[in-house]
Design a protein around this motif. Structure first.
Motif, PDB file in Angstrom:
ATOM      1  N   ARG A  24       2.095  18.767   5.266  1.00 19.38           N
ATOM      2  CA  ARG A  24       1.481  20.009   4.775  1.00 19.38           C
ATOM      3  C   ARG A  24       1.570  20.117   3.262  1.00 19.38           C
ATOM      4  O   ARG A  24       0.656  20.628   2.612  1.00 19.38           O
ATOM      5  N   ASP A  25       2.675  19.607   2.698  1.00 17.86           N
ATOM      6  CA  ASP A  25       2.875  19.675   1.251  1.00 17.86           C
ATOM      7  C   ASP A  25       2.132  18.574   0.498  1.00 17.86           C
ATOM      8  O   ASP A  25       2.206  18.508  -0.724  1.00 17.86           O
ATOM      9  N   GLY A  26       1.437  17.707   1.232  1.00 20.48           N
ATOM     10  CA  GLY A  26       0.651  16.664   0.596  1.00 20.48           C
ATOM     11  C   GLY A  26       1.446  15.433   0.199  1.00 20.48           C
ATOM     12  O   GLY A  26       0.962  14.611  -0.571  1.00 20.48           O
ATOM     13  N   LEU A  27       2.657  15.273   0.747  1.00 20.72           N
ATOM     14  CA  LEU A  27       3.486  14.123   0.403  1.00 20.72           C
ATOM     15  C   LEU A  27       3.241  12.934   1.321  1.00 20.72           C
ATOM     16  O   LEU A  27       3.483  11.792   0.953  1.00 20.72           O
ATOM     17  N   LEU A  28       2.776  13.209   2.551  1.00 15.39           N
ATOM     18  CA  LEU A  28       2.546  12.173   3.548  1.00 15.39           C
ATOM     19  C   LEU A  28       1.162  12.311   4.159  1.00 15.39           C
ATOM     20  O   LEU A  28       0.607  13.407   4.209  1.00 15.39           O
ATOM     21  N   TYR A  58       0.803  -1.217   0.000  1.00 16.43           N
ATOM     22  CA  TYR A  58       0.000   0.000   0.000  1.00 16.43           C
ATOM     23  C   TYR A  58       0.838   1.270   0.000  1.00 16.43           C
ATOM     24  O   TYR A  58       0.312   2.349   0.099  1.00 16.43           O
ATOM     25  N   GLY A  59       2.141   1.139  -0.073  1.00 13.55           N
ATOM     26  CA  GLY A  59       2.997   2.318  -0.097  1.00 13.55           C
ATOM     27  C   GLY A  59       4.172   2.157   0.845  1.00 13.55           C
ATOM     28  O   GLY A  59       4.488   1.066   1.290  1.00 13.55           O
ATOM     29  N   VAL A  60       4.802   3.254   1.148  1.00 14.73           N
ATOM     30  CA  VAL A  60       5.953   3.263   2.036  1.00 14.73           C
ATOM     31  C   VAL A  60       5.517   3.893   3.344  1.00 14.73           C
ATOM     32  O   VAL A  60       4.902   4.948   3.363  1.00 14.73           O
ATOM     33  N   HIS A  61       5.804   3.217   4.434  1.00 12.50           N
ATOM     34  CA  HIS A  61       5.377   3.676   5.750  1.00 12.50           C
ATOM     35  C   HIS A  61       6.583   3.907   6.643  1.00 12.50           C
ATOM     36  O   HIS A  61       7.603   3.271   6.487  1.00 12.50           O
ATOM     37  N   SER A  62       6.426   4.809   7.582  1.00 13.89           N
ATOM     38  CA  SER A  62       7.483   5.064   8.548  1.00 13.89           C
ATOM     39  C   SER A  62       6.859   5.311   9.901  1.00 13.89           C
ATOM     40  O   SER A  62       5.869   6.018  10.016  1.00 13.89           O
ATOM     41  N   ARG A  63       7.432   4.718  10.901  1.00 12.57           N
ATOM     42  CA  ARG A  63       7.024   4.995  12.270  1.00 12.57           C
ATOM     43  C   ARG A  63       8.202   5.679  12.943  1.00 12.57           C
ATOM     44  O   ARG A  63       9.289   5.135  12.996  1.00 12.57           O
ATOM     45  N   CYS A  64       7.970   6.865  13.451  1.00 14.01           N
ATOM     46  CA  CYS A  64       9.065   7.624  14.065  1.00 14.01           C
ATOM     47  C   CYS A  64       9.726   6.847  15.182  1.00 14.01           C
ATOM     48  O   CYS A  64      10.940   6.823  15.277  1.00 14.01           O
ATOM     49  N   ARG A  65       8.951   6.200  16.018  1.00 16.29           N
ATOM     50  CA  ARG A  65       9.567   5.530  17.158  1.00 16.29           C
ATOM     51  C   ARG A  65      10.363   4.306  16.738  1.00 16.29           C
ATOM     52  O   ARG A  65      11.117   3.757  17.507  1.00 16.29           O
ATOM     53  N   HIS A  66      10.192   3.849  15.495  1.00 15.76           N
ATOM     54  CA  HIS A  66      10.954   2.714  14.999  1.00 15.76           C
ATOM     55  C   HIS A  66      12.002   3.136  13.981  1.00 15.76           C
ATOM     56  O   HIS A  66      12.530   2.311  13.259  1.00 15.76           O
ATOM     57  N   ALA A  67      12.298   4.413  13.937  1.00 14.38           N
ATOM     58  CA  ALA A  67      13.248   4.918  12.946  1.00 14.38           C
ATOM     59  C   ALA A  67      14.688   4.789  13.429  1.00 14.38           C
ATOM     60  O   ALA A  67      15.574   5.392  12.875  1.00 14.38           O
ATOM     61  N   ARG A  68      14.917   4.012  14.443  1.00 15.69           N
ATOM     62  CA  ARG A  68      16.264   3.805  14.973  1.00 15.69           C
ATOM     63  C   ARG A  68      16.744   2.400  14.620  1.00 15.69           C
ATOM     64  O   ARG A  68      15.982   1.556  14.195  1.00 15.69           O
ATOM     65  N   THR A  69      18.006   2.127  14.879  1.00  9.17           N
ATOM     66  CA  THR A  69      18.585   0.820  14.573  1.00  9.17           C
ATOM     67  C   THR A  69      18.119  -0.205  15.605  1.00  9.17           C
ATOM     68  O   THR A  69      18.153   0.064  16.798  1.00  9.17           O
ATOM     69  N   PRO A  70      17.721  -1.406  15.145  1.00  2.00           N
ATOM     70  CA  PRO A  70      17.311  -2.428  16.106  1.00  2.00           C
ATOM     71  C   PRO A  70      18.516  -3.028  16.820  1.00  2.00           C
ATOM     72  O   PRO A  70      19.614  -3.059  16.279  1.00  2.00           O
ATOM     73  N   LEU A  75       3.144   7.479   2.473  1.00  2.00           N
ATOM     74  CA  LEU A  75       3.233   8.329   1.295  1.00  2.00           C
ATOM     75  C   LEU A  75       1.873   8.445   0.630  1.00  2.00           C
ATOM     76  O   LEU A  75       1.135   7.468   0.519  1.00  2.00           O
ATOM     77  N   THR A  76       1.547   9.627   0.182  1.00  2.00           N
ATOM     78  CA  THR A  76       0.344   9.850  -0.609  1.00  2.00           C
ATOM     79  C   THR A  76       0.671   9.505  -2.065  1.00  2.00           C
ATOM     80  O   THR A  76       1.838   9.281  -2.403  1.00  2.00           O
ATOM     81  N   PRO A  77      -0.325   9.471  -2.943  1.00  2.00           N
ATOM     82  CA  PRO A  77      -0.008   9.259  -4.358  1.00  2.00           C
ATOM     83  C   PRO A  77       1.004  10.281  -4.885  1.00  2.00           C
ATOM     84  O   PRO A  77       1.908   9.934  -5.644  1.00  2.00           O
ATOM     85  N   LEU A  78       0.874  11.533  -4.447  1.00  2.00           N
ATOM     86  CA  LEU A  78       1.845  12.549  -4.854  1.00  2.00           C
ATOM     87  C   LEU A  78       3.236  12.201  -4.324  1.00  2.00           C
ATOM     88  O   LEU A  78       4.235  12.302  -5.047  1.00  2.00           O
ATOM     89  N   GLY A  79       3.323  11.775  -3.075  1.00  2.00           N
ATOM     90  CA  GLY A  79       4.607  11.393  -2.495  1.00  2.00           C
ATOM     91  C   GLY A  79       5.236  10.212  -3.214  1.00  2.00           C
ATOM     92  O   GLY A  79       6.453  10.151  -3.389  1.00  2.00           O
ATOM     93  N   ARG A  80       4.406   9.260  -3.664  1.00  2.00           N
ATOM     94  CA  ARG A  80       4.932   8.099  -4.379  1.00  2.00           C
ATOM     95  C   ARG A  80       5.537   8.481  -5.722  1.00  2.00           C
ATOM     96  O   ARG A  80       6.401   7.780  -6.233  1.00  2.00           O
ATOM     97  N   THR A  81       5.114   9.607  -6.283  1.00  4.53           N
ATOM     98  CA  THR A  81       5.702  10.028  -7.553  1.00  4.53           C
ATOM     99  C   THR A  81       7.170  10.411  -7.382  1.00  4.53           C
ATOM    100  O   THR A  81       7.910  10.467  -8.368  1.00  4.53           O
ATOM    101  N   LEU A  82       7.597  10.678  -6.160  1.00  9.09           N
ATOM    102  CA  LEU A  82       8.985  11.082  -5.899  1.00  9.09           C
ATOM    103  C   LEU A  82       9.926   9.906  -5.683  1.00  9.09           C
ATOM    104  O   LEU A  82      11.141  10.086  -5.645  1.00  9.09           O
ATOM    105  N   ILE A  83       9.406   8.698  -5.547  1.00  8.51           N
ATOM    106  CA  ILE A  83      10.252   7.527  -5.271  1.00  8.51           C
ATOM    107  C   ILE A  83      11.364   7.343  -6.295  1.00  8.51           C
ATOM    108  O   ILE A  83      12.499   7.061  -5.919  1.00  8.51           O
TER     109      ILE A  83
END
Length: 87
Positions: free
Chosen positions: A42-46, A6-18, A62-70
């Motif tokens: 705000r820019d509609g990317l996420l 469904y896209g690319v996801h990020s969780r801030c609290r998991h953005a560290r090294t395991p 990522l929104t559809p607009l954000g996915r265009t940047l991949i």
């Protein structure tokens, strides 16, 4: 960030090294990270989804607009590699 069907996801609290493949309680994301994510929202990317959990959890996608940047980082890396090999 992680890729899903469904896209690319990020969780801030998991953005560290395991540690040994297990996630510990990482420190809170930096103010710069939060500011960047909010600007991208705000820019509609996420899109941001907050969950009513303890500890709190926020997920960004990522929104559809954000996915265009991949493709852009891949194109930039290929251009860099080409210029480096040409030199």
């Amino acid at each position: 960030m992680r890729a899903t069907p469904y896209g690319v996801h990020s969780r801030c609290r998991h953005a560290r090294t395991p540690l040994s493949g297990l996630w510990t309680n990482p420190p809170a994301p930096s103010a710069a990270t939060i500011e960047t994510l909010r600007a991208m929202e705000r820019d509609g990317l996420l899109t941001r989804t907050a969950y009513d959990e303890n500890p709190s959890r926020v997920e960004y996608a990522l929104t559809p607009l954000g996915r265009t940047l991949i493709p852009l980082p891949r194109l930039l890396a290929a251009r860099h590699a080409h210029r480096r090999n040409a030199a």
